[in-house]
Design a protein around this motif. Structure first.
Motif, mmCIF file in Angstrom:
data_model
loop_
_atom_site.group_PDB
_atom_site.id
_atom_site.type_symbol
_atom_site.label_atom_id
_atom_site.label_comp_id
_atom_site.label_asym_id
_atom_site.label_seq_id
_atom_site.Cartn_x
_atom_site.Cartn_y
_atom_site.Cartn_z
ATOM 1 N N GLU A 1 -2.074 -73.181 -17.906
ATOM 2 C CA GLU A 1 -1.919 -71.889 -18.189
ATOM 3 C C GLU A 1 -0.599 -71.231 -18.337
ATOM 4 O O GLU A 1 -0.387 -70.318 -19.135
ATOM 5 N N ASN A 2 0.173 -71.693 -17.521
ATOM 6 C CA ASN A 2 1.683 -71.255 -17.450
ATOM 7 C C ASN A 2 2.319 -71.489 -18.900
ATOM 8 O O ASN A 2 3.192 -70.610 -19.212
ATOM 9 N N VAL A 3 1.891 -72.484 -19.641
ATOM 10 C CA VAL A 3 2.543 -72.841 -20.799
ATOM 11 C C VAL A 3 1.973 -71.698 -21.725
ATOM 12 O O VAL A 3 2.774 -70.906 -22.825
ATOM 13 N N GLU A 4 0.689 -71.387 -21.648
ATOM 14 C CA GLU A 4 0.122 -70.188 -22.651
ATOM 15 C C GLU A 4 0.962 -68.972 -22.312
ATOM 16 O O GLU A 4 0.988 -67.985 -23.280
ATOM 17 N N ILE A 5 1.103 -68.574 -20.924
ATOM 18 C CA ILE A 5 1.731 -67.403 -20.490
ATOM 19 C C ILE A 5 3.139 -67.134 -21.345
ATOM 20 O O ILE A 5 3.552 -66.187 -21.674
ATOM 21 N N LEU A 6 3.758 -68.318 -20.911
ATOM 22 C CA LEU A 6 5.280 -68.314 -21.402
ATOM 23 C C LEU A 6 5.204 -68.037 -23.231
ATOM 24 O O LEU A 6 6.141 -67.334 -23.653
ATOM 25 N N ALA A 7 4.283 -68.793 -23.788
ATOM 26 C CA ALA A 7 4.211 -68.717 -25.116
ATOM 27 C C ALA A 7 3.945 -67.041 -25.495
ATOM 28 O O ALA A 7 4.482 -66.489 -26.374
ATOM 29 N N ALA A 8 2.985 -66.696 -24.847
ATOM 30 C CA ALA A 8 2.739 -65.172 -24.967
ATOM 31 C C ALA A 8 3.741 -64.209 -24.730
ATOM 32 O O ALA A 8 4.246 -63.255 -25.609
ATOM 33 N N VAL A 9 4.418 -64.648 -23.594
ATOM 34 C CA VAL A 9 5.825 -63.798 -23.401
ATOM 35 C C VAL A 9 6.779 -63.777 -24.372
ATOM 36 O O VAL A 9 7.299 -62.680 -25.044
ATOM 37 N N ARG A 10 7.013 -64.920 -24.929
ATOM 38 C CA ARG A 10 8.215 -65.069 -26.022
ATOM 39 C C ARG A 10 7.653 -64.472 -27.384
ATOM 40 O O ARG A 10 8.485 -64.081 -28.164
ATOM 41 N N SER A 11 6.371 -64.620 -27.526
ATOM 42 C CA SER A 11 5.970 -63.868 -28.820
ATOM 43 C C SER A 11 5.715 -62.415 -28.697
ATOM 44 O O SER A 11 5.236 -61.780 -29.749
ATOM 45 N N GLY A 12 5.653 -61.802 -27.507
ATOM 46 C CA GLY A 12 5.231 -60.446 -27.319
ATOM 47 C C GLY A 12 4.158 -59.913 -27.472
ATOM 48 O O GLY A 12 4.004 -59.058 -27.925
ATOM 49 N N SER A 13 3.108 -61.026 -27.112
ATOM 50 C CA SER A 13 1.829 -60.635 -27.638
ATOM 51 C C SER A 13 0.809 -59.770 -26.537
ATOM 52 O O SER A 13 -0.261 -59.433 -26.768
ATOM 53 N N PHE A 14 1.489 -59.502 -25.388
ATOM 54 C CA PHE A 14 0.953 -58.346 -24.487
ATOM 55 C C PHE A 14 0.966 -57.189 -25.061
ATOM 56 O O PHE A 14 2.195 -56.691 -25.219
ATOM 57 N N ASP A 15 -0.051 -56.476 -25.121
ATOM 58 C CA ASP A 15 -0.112 -55.061 -25.638
ATOM 59 C C ASP A 15 -0.615 -54.207 -24.261
ATOM 60 O O ASP A 15 -0.860 -54.291 -23.542
ATOM 61 N N SER A 16 -0.559 -52.780 -24.998
ATOM 62 C CA SER A 16 -0.895 -51.758 -24.019
ATOM 63 C C SER A 16 -2.189 -51.715 -23.436
ATOM 64 O O SER A 16 -2.458 -51.494 -22.248
ATOM 65 N N ALA A 17 -3.138 -52.147 -24.192
ATOM 66 C CA ALA A 17 -4.636 -52.257 -24.186
ATOM 67 C C ALA A 17 -4.760 -53.356 -22.922
ATOM 68 O O ALA A 17 -5.455 -53.201 -21.918
ATOM 69 N N ALA A 18 -4.068 -54.726 -22.905
ATOM 70 C CA ALA A 18 -4.217 -55.448 -22.034
ATOM 71 C C ALA A 18 -3.601 -55.091 -20.633
ATOM 72 O O ALA A 18 -4.225 -55.369 -19.472
ATOM 73 N N PHE A 19 -2.544 -54.335 -20.803
ATOM 74 C CA PHE A 19 -1.773 -53.927 -19.601
ATOM 75 C C PHE A 19 -2.795 -52.820 -18.776
ATOM 76 O O PHE A 19 -2.963 -52.855 -17.658
ATOM 77 N N SER A 20 -3.543 -52.039 -19.573
ATOM 78 C CA SER A 20 -4.522 -51.068 -18.977
ATOM 79 C C SER A 20 -5.509 -51.636 -18.401
ATOM 80 O O SER A 20 -6.082 -51.279 -17.298
ATOM 81 N N ALA A 21 -5.981 -52.631 -19.148
ATOM 82 C CA ALA A 21 -7.415 -53.452 -18.513
ATOM 83 C C ALA A 21 -7.050 -54.221 -16.995
ATOM 84 O O ALA A 21 -7.789 -53.933 -16.230
ATOM 85 N N VAL A 22 -5.818 -54.685 -16.991
ATOM 86 C CA VAL A 22 -5.343 -55.466 -15.913
ATOM 87 C C VAL A 22 -5.078 -54.593 -14.805
ATOM 88 O O VAL A 22 -5.672 -54.789 -13.655
ATOM 89 N N ALA A 23 -4.493 -53.187 -15.272
ATOM 90 C CA ALA A 23 -4.247 -52.427 -13.920
ATOM 91 C C ALA A 23 -5.791 -51.744 -13.677
ATOM 92 O O ALA A 23 -5.768 -51.639 -12.345
ATOM 93 N N LEU A 24 -6.641 -51.554 -14.409
ATOM 94 C CA LEU A 24 -7.709 -50.968 -13.972
ATOM 95 C C LEU A 24 -8.487 -51.865 -13.056
ATOM 96 O O LEU A 24 -9.092 -51.483 -11.960
ATOM 97 N N SER A 25 -8.658 -53.300 -13.400
ATOM 98 C CA SER A 25 -9.159 -54.137 -12.752
ATOM 99 C C SER A 25 -8.552 -54.501 -11.422
ATOM 100 O O SER A 25 -9.186 -54.377 -10.308
#
Length: 346
Positions: A213-237
């Motif tokens: 999963e670390n490889v997937e996370i690094l790829a997502a960070v480089r591509s900037g695929s994290f959006d505000s909806a994901a941040f809100s969902a994680v924060a709420l959880s």
């Protein structure tokens, strides 16, 4: 004098009501919020690590501020607690992946199966007496509902049910063996929460590398695929994971064991109802009927193992469960993974 007593009674009444309502809201929404979070943020290892971080840090800071007391961290206790934390991590890890690949209803069905396996394991491995007739009947009702649900599940996939069985094995192991080992450590409740989450947080990087999963996370960070909806969902959880721990402990102290169990049962029905109303990620009508059978079986089970004079149940782990607390009824009594340990939902 009478006015003072009346004011005191009103304050206690509103405090108790607020605590119970808070617990009901958190408990009934937690599994759905975790499902939403894993849908928007498809990195189960990182999601659970953030939940562990929130819970451990929350307990530590509240302890520093004097709002609660937890046992101090020592290497000796951590070594003794490590096997319990490892099994707990596996339970939450499989729980999160189950929610990733299946709907909330499937999670509830398999979570409801735990009393059956725990009863069998207790009888087979711990020399406990055989279940009473009513207990045996309730376990058969749970089993019949679960079999019916699986047989009518149009969304059946091998991946989802593989995670479901893995979750069932780990959460049963935790309930039958680990909880008894942990009880001998002499930790208070918040100490248990602190150690569980902190040690689980330390294991998270290892599992991230193990699963890739670390490889997937690094790829997502480089591509900037994290959006505000994901941040809100994680924060709420993460927030609900911490809240259910607080409200779960407070509710246990504020009401009787019976009232707490009834609240847990109502929470399950609310979870099913809310899950059906808000989106299409739920079972078919026949599957929902089978799901209700498993819940009814859980009610019968609670009636069969809780005597009229039973003392309040001691907190174990809120459910899984649930996720960080998150992932916690017999579920509430034996595995709130939905909060306490994680802070579930074991």
């Amino acid at each position: 004098m009478s006015w003072t007593r009346l004011d005191s009674w009103k304050q206690q009444y509103y405090t108790t009501s607020g605590v119970v309502v808070g617990y009901a809201v958190c408990s009934s929404l937690l599994a759905i919020i975790n499902k939403y979070a894993i849908t928007k943020f498809n990195y189960p290892g990182l999601l659970t690590a953030l939940q562990y971080l929130t819970s451990a840090l929350g307990v530590y800071l509240l302890g520093k501020l004097g709002f609660l007391h937890h046992d101090p961290f020592t290497l000796h206790t951590a070594k003794r607690f490590l096997p319990a934390a490892f099994v707990f991590y596996l339970a939450i890890f499989t729980n999160t992946n189950l929610l990733r690949h299946a709907n909330v209803d499937t999670f509830i069905v398999f979570r409801s199966l735990t009393p059956l396996l725990v009863a069998l394991a207790d009888t087979a491995f711990r020399a406990q007496p055989c279940p009473s007739n009513l207990t045996f009947l309730s376990l058969l009702v749970i089993l019949a509902g679960a079999v019916g649900y699986v047989a009518t599940d149009s969304a059946f996939t091998l991946t989802a049910y593989s995670w479901a069985f893995a979750y069932l094995v780990t959460i049963t192991t935790e309930m039958v063996y680990i909880k008894h080992m942990v009880m001998n450590l002499g930790l208070n409740t918040w100490g248990f929460v602190f150690y569980n989450n902190l040690l689980s947080l330390m294991m998270a990087p290892f599992f991230s590398f193990l699963t890739g999963e670390n490889v997937e996370i690094l790829a997502a960070v480089r591509s900037g695929s994290f959006d505000s909806a994901a941040f809100s969902a994680v924060a709420l959880s993460c927030l609900f994971g911490l809240l259910i721990s607080f409200f779960g402990f407070a509710a246990r102290r504020a009401v009787s064991a019976t009232a707490f169990t009834v609240t847990g049962v109502v929470n399950k029905f609310l979870t099913v109802a809310i899950n059906v109303m808000i989106w299409d990620k739920h079972a078919s009508p026949v599957g929902l009927v089978c799901l209700l059978f498993t819940i009814v079986g859980g009610i019968l089970y609670q009636q069969s193992v809780t005597g009229p004079g039973s003392a309040p149940a001691q907190p174990k782990q809120l459910d899984i469960e649930s996720n960080s607390a998150g992932h916690d009824d017999d579920d509430d009594l034996v595995g709130e993974s939905e909060g306490m340990g994680k802070v579930t939902s074991r």
